[in-house]
Design an enzyme around this catalytic site. Structure first.
Site, PDB file in Angstrom:
ATOM      1  N   CYS A   1      -8.316  22.402  13.755  1.00 41.38           N
ATOM      2  CA  CYS A   1      -8.486  23.553  14.577  1.00 41.38           C
ATOM      3  C   CYS A   1      -9.369  22.983  15.676  1.00 41.38           C
ATOM      4  O   CYS A   1      -8.910  23.668  17.239  1.00 41.38           O
ATOM      5  CB  CYS A   1      -8.618  24.378  14.406  1.00 41.38           C
ATOM      6  SG  CYS A   1     -10.541  24.770  13.201  1.00 41.38           S
TER       7      CYS A   1
ATOM      8  N   CYS B   1     -10.764  26.442   7.133  1.00 44.28           N
ATOM      9  CA  CYS B   1     -11.698  27.090   7.918  1.00 44.28           C
ATOM     10  C   CYS B   1     -13.110  27.035   7.324  1.00 44.28           C
ATOM     11  O   CYS B   1     -13.924  26.833   7.801  1.00 44.28           O
ATOM     12  CB  CYS B   1     -12.154  29.020   8.237  1.00 44.28           C
ATOM     13  SG  CYS B   1     -10.996  28.782   9.035  1.00 44.28           S
TER      14      CYS B   1
END
Ligand code: FES
Length: 128
Positions: A35, A104
């Site tokens: 990301c 993440c």
């Protein structure tokens, strides 16, 4: 709709150890290839243990919760113990993360390991 555990929400809303250590002994920085988010860890080391740790995370809520959680996990730990903490350990301590947010959790341990590696490198250079 994402379902975060209570622990994730707590660390996201009240992140611990946010900030920067101006005279840090080492810094570790990583970017998430999925990301593009970023995480930076600053560490102070005394007698081979993490005496202080701070972080700055430019990323999503899960990444902030991961940073906060791992900062609490490593405080007072030896550098060897820090190097043994995995991204999965951090996600587990947070009560899990939604499947599409597992990427993440990849930043936390990686950034801290990098800080420890940089610490060893500087120490070696000082000795040379
Ligand atoms: Fe980038 Fe979570 S979406 S770290």
């Amino acid at each position: 709709m994402l379902f975060y555990s209570k622990k994730v929400m707590d660390h996201f809303i009240n992140p611990r150890n946010v900030g920067e250590i101006k005279d840090a002994d080492a810094v570790g920085e990583v970017g998430n290839p999925v990301c593009g988010d970023m995480m930076i860890f600053y560490i102070k080391v005394k007698n081979n243990r993490i005496e202080d740790v701070k972080f700055k995370t430019f990323g999503c809520g899960a990444a902030i919760a991961v940073s906060s959680m791992i900062s609490e996990m490593v405080l007072g730990k030896t550098l060897e113990e820090v190097m043994k903490i995995t991204n999965d350990d951090v996600a587990e301590s947070l009560g899990g993360l939604p499947a599409n947010k597992m990427h993440c959790s990849n930043l936390g341990a990686d950034a801290l390991h990098k800080a420890v590696e940089n610490y060893y490198k500087h120490k070696k250079n000082d000795q040379e």
